[in-house]
Design a protein around this motif. Structure first.
Motif, mmCIF file in Angstrom:
data_model
loop_
_atom_site.group_PDB
_atom_site.id
_atom_site.type_symbol
_atom_site.label_atom_id
_atom_site.label_comp_id
_atom_site.label_asym_id
_atom_site.label_seq_id
_atom_site.Cartn_x
_atom_site.Cartn_y
_atom_site.Cartn_z
ATOM 1 N N TYR A 130 4.264 -7.996 4.371
ATOM 2 C CA TYR A 130 3.533 -7.801 5.620
ATOM 3 C C TYR A 130 3.952 -8.841 6.651
ATOM 4 O O TYR A 130 4.513 -9.897 6.329
ATOM 5 N N ARG A 200 -0.171 -6.603 8.962
ATOM 6 C CA ARG A 200 0.431 -5.267 9.031
ATOM 7 C C ARG A 200 1.575 -5.154 8.030
ATOM 8 O O ARG A 200 2.517 -5.948 8.068
ATOM 9 N N ASP A 204 3.923 -0.146 8.992
ATOM 10 C CA ASP A 204 2.840 -0.118 9.978
ATOM 11 C C ASP A 204 3.154 -1.029 11.155
ATOM 12 O O ASP A 204 2.841 -0.715 12.312
ATOM 13 N N SER A 208 3.634 0.187 14.950
ATOM 14 C CA SER A 208 2.817 -0.364 16.046
ATOM 15 C C SER A 208 3.695 -0.799 17.207
ATOM 16 O O SER A 208 3.305 -0.674 18.374
ATOM 17 N N ALA A 216 -3.078 1.518 9.290
ATOM 18 C CA ALA A 216 -2.607 1.185 7.943
ATOM 19 C C ALA A 216 -2.533 2.491 7.159
ATOM 20 O O ALA A 216 -3.558 3.130 6.928
ATOM 21 N N GLU A 217 -1.322 2.872 6.788
ATOM 22 C CA GLU A 217 -1.141 4.136 6.057
ATOM 23 C C GLU A 217 -1.487 3.912 4.590
ATOM 24 O O GLU A 217 -1.094 2.915 3.984
ATOM 25 N N VAL A 266 0.442 8.812 14.371
ATOM 26 C CA VAL A 266 0.039 7.461 14.770
ATOM 27 C C VAL A 266 -0.073 7.369 16.286
ATOM 28 O O VAL A 266 -1.033 6.836 16.835
ATOM 29 N N ALA A 286 2.612 9.107 10.489
ATOM 30 C CA ALA A 286 2.423 8.306 9.276
ATOM 31 C C ALA A 286 2.788 9.174 8.077
ATOM 32 O O ALA A 286 1.995 10.005 7.633
ATOM 33 N N THR A 289 4.397 6.085 3.771
ATOM 34 C CA THR A 289 5.189 4.961 4.273
ATOM 35 C C THR A 289 5.668 4.051 3.157
ATOM 36 O O THR A 289 6.596 3.265 3.370
#
Length: 527
Positions: A130, A200, A204, A208, A216-217, A266, A286, A289
């Motif tokens: 992340y 994230r 994701d 973004s 958040a998938e 998304v 999405a 992912t």
């Protein structure tokens, strides 16, 4: 967990293989020159490379197929950075971002050459890692890699504090030292953590930046350890327990975006991204992912009586279920429940995968012993079978390094002959992987409660599906036919879910797999 990077075999078909072939009712229409009717872009990021694939849809409703064209490929890999007296491993996310933008621009140009606009964009990547962003949305440093050395011992401490049995009954996640929850605990003392307002996951985060919307998938979020495997929502039980045990985490839930399911739109490309890529207001969907979620969509099965091996840097071996298995026996076997597309559960085990082989070749090359993959596999083909079989899932095989030396040590420790020479070392890797696959298939089938006849074939997707010797050894080890292909299973799964998300395809998960089957050349290896 991850991932599917290409580690091809590049061999002619050996005895015991049947293919390439398609079932008669799945034969592609004779007129290959018919123009595609739609196009989507699949951004597919693995631990050693990223690629952008243009997916061209052909055919009438109910007979669609997808033609994939790679329009961009770029290197990826962890970067070692000095830290204190040691080193940290980070991902070069800005390099990936540039690769994604360049790839989307190329996809738009390639689609336009066929008279089409891009209808959708999907992004998948490896799991668990992340990036942190601040209140202004700025990235607070490059994300850590899941192989970062500071994670050693963290999982055990966290689970001792929270209670491993109760923890598993909620998230159903196998214990891996790099699960996101353990990374968050390790990083809560970092100087940037108090500045972070958003956590994230990699796809994701990129989505973004493309759209300006943060979500958040769920398939990737399920690898964090913070999701309830039954409700498919963030788990207050887990999150609150972590924060009580580690107060430095602060408002962890507030840093997590709301969950969305695969197929949800998304948002659309921002004006800035449109100017950088030359594209219009393309919707970003999405998809699954987590690359394994997309790869499992890319399994070309006609029914549910299959096991899968998503084979690449890692190998993910499992079955698809309607509900998680949260039993004590499942926890003790370290089987994981990761969430899949259309409400499914990917009940699977992580196997170390072709990482061991690629690291072996890399360290040989760096020592001046330049052995190609084709040469290594040819030598393994003639080596004595089953001479040395070790547990490639041992923790000593996780970090980068001299795998041949580690294989030798494992052989000595288990009282087996030490592999000597290219053929024996590579055969040890492949025999050990095939044995690990067989153990994993037996375990997940038994623990799922589906019965001994629940699996009639094993589908191998991803780069490892091109490794003819490994596929044949897997058929022999499991006693089941192995169906190899598609190589780009994750990209195909990504593309068909993105296309369905904007109405270019319709139907169930089984229908999407029919599209994949019509789009693939498959090879079957009999036991």
């Amino acid at each position: 967990m991850t991932d599917h990077d290409d580690v091809p075999g590049g061999q002619d078909l050996p005895a015991g293989a049947r293919g390439p072939a398609r079932a008669a009712d799945e034969t592609v229409a004779a007129d290959e020159a018919v123009a595609p009717v739609a196009a989507v872009a699949a951004v597919d990021l693995g631990a050693t490379s990223g690629r952008v694939m243009l997916a061209l849809l052909h055919g009438d409703p109910g007979r669609e197929r997808v033609e994939l064209e790679e329009v961009a490929r770029f290197a990826n890999g962890p970067v070692e950075v000095p830290e204190g007296d040691g080193a940290a491993l980070h991902w070069d996310l800005l390099h990936l971002w540039r690769g994604v933008l360049d790839g989307l621009r190329a996809a738009g140009v390639a689609a336009a050459a066929r008279g089409l606009d891009l209808g959708a964009i999907g992004i998948d990547s490896w799991a668990v890692d992340y990036g942190l962003t601040g209140a202004d949305g700025a990235l607070l440093g490059n994300p850590r890699c899941y192989r970062d050395p500071r994670l050693e011992g963290v999982a055990e401490k966290v689970l001792d504090t929270l209670g491993a049995e109760a923890h598993y009954r909620v998230n159903g996640l196998q214990t891996q030292p790099f699960n996101t929850e353990f990374q968050l605990v390790a990083g809560a003392q970092d100087a940037v953590w108090p500045l972070a307002t958003s956590v994230r996951l990699i796809p994701d985060l990129l989505a973004s930046w493309l759209t300006g919307r943060v979500v958040a998938e769920v398939t990737n979020a399920s690898t964090t350890g913070l999701v309830d495997a039954t409700t498919r929502q963030w788990s207050p039980t887990v999150i609150d327990g972590l924060v009580r045990a580690y107060p430095a985490l602060g408002d962890l839930r507030g840093r997590l975006a709301d969950l969305v399911e695969p197929g949800d739109v998304v948002g659309h490309l921002t004006g800035r991204v449109r100017s950088l890529t030359g594209l219009g207001a393309v919707p970003v969907v999405a998809v699954g992912t987590h690359d394994t979620a997309s790869a499992v969509v890319g399994v070309p099965a006609a029914d549910d009586r299959f096991a899968y091996v998503s084979s690449g840097t890692w190998s993910l071996v499992g079955v698809e279920l309607d509900a998680p298995v949260l039993t004590q026996a499942s926890r003790e076997a370290n089987v994981t429940n990761e969430l899949g597309v259309d409400g499914t559960v990917r009940y699977l085990k992580n196997v170390m995968g072709l990482w061991v082989l690629s690291e072996t070749l890399r360290t040989w090359r760096e020592s001046g012993r330049d052995v190609s993959l084709a040469e290594a596999l040819a030598a393994a083909e003639t080596a004595e079978p089953g001479r040395t079989v070790v547990d490639v899932d041992g923790p000593q095989f996780l970090a980068p390094g001299d795998m041949s030396a580690r294989l030798a040590e494992a052989a000595r420790a288990s009282g087996q002959p030490v592999p000597d020479g290219v053929g024996q070392v590579v055969r040890c890797v492949l025999d050990s992987l095939a044995a690990a696959y067989a153990r994993a298939v037996d375990q997940v089938t038994e623990l799922s409660g589906r019965g001994s006849d629940a699996v009639t074939a094993i589908h191998v997707v991803g780069g490892g599906s091109q490794n003819a010797l490994l596929c044949r050894l897997t058929a022999e080890a499991t006693g089941l036919p192995v169906v190899a292909g598609p190589t780009e299973g994750a990209a195909l799964g990504n593309a068909v879910v993105a296309a369905r998300g904007v109405g270019l395809l319709t139907g169930t998960l089984t229908d999407l797999r029919g599209v994949v089957r019509r789009s693939s050349t498959l090879v079957t290896y009999e036991p």
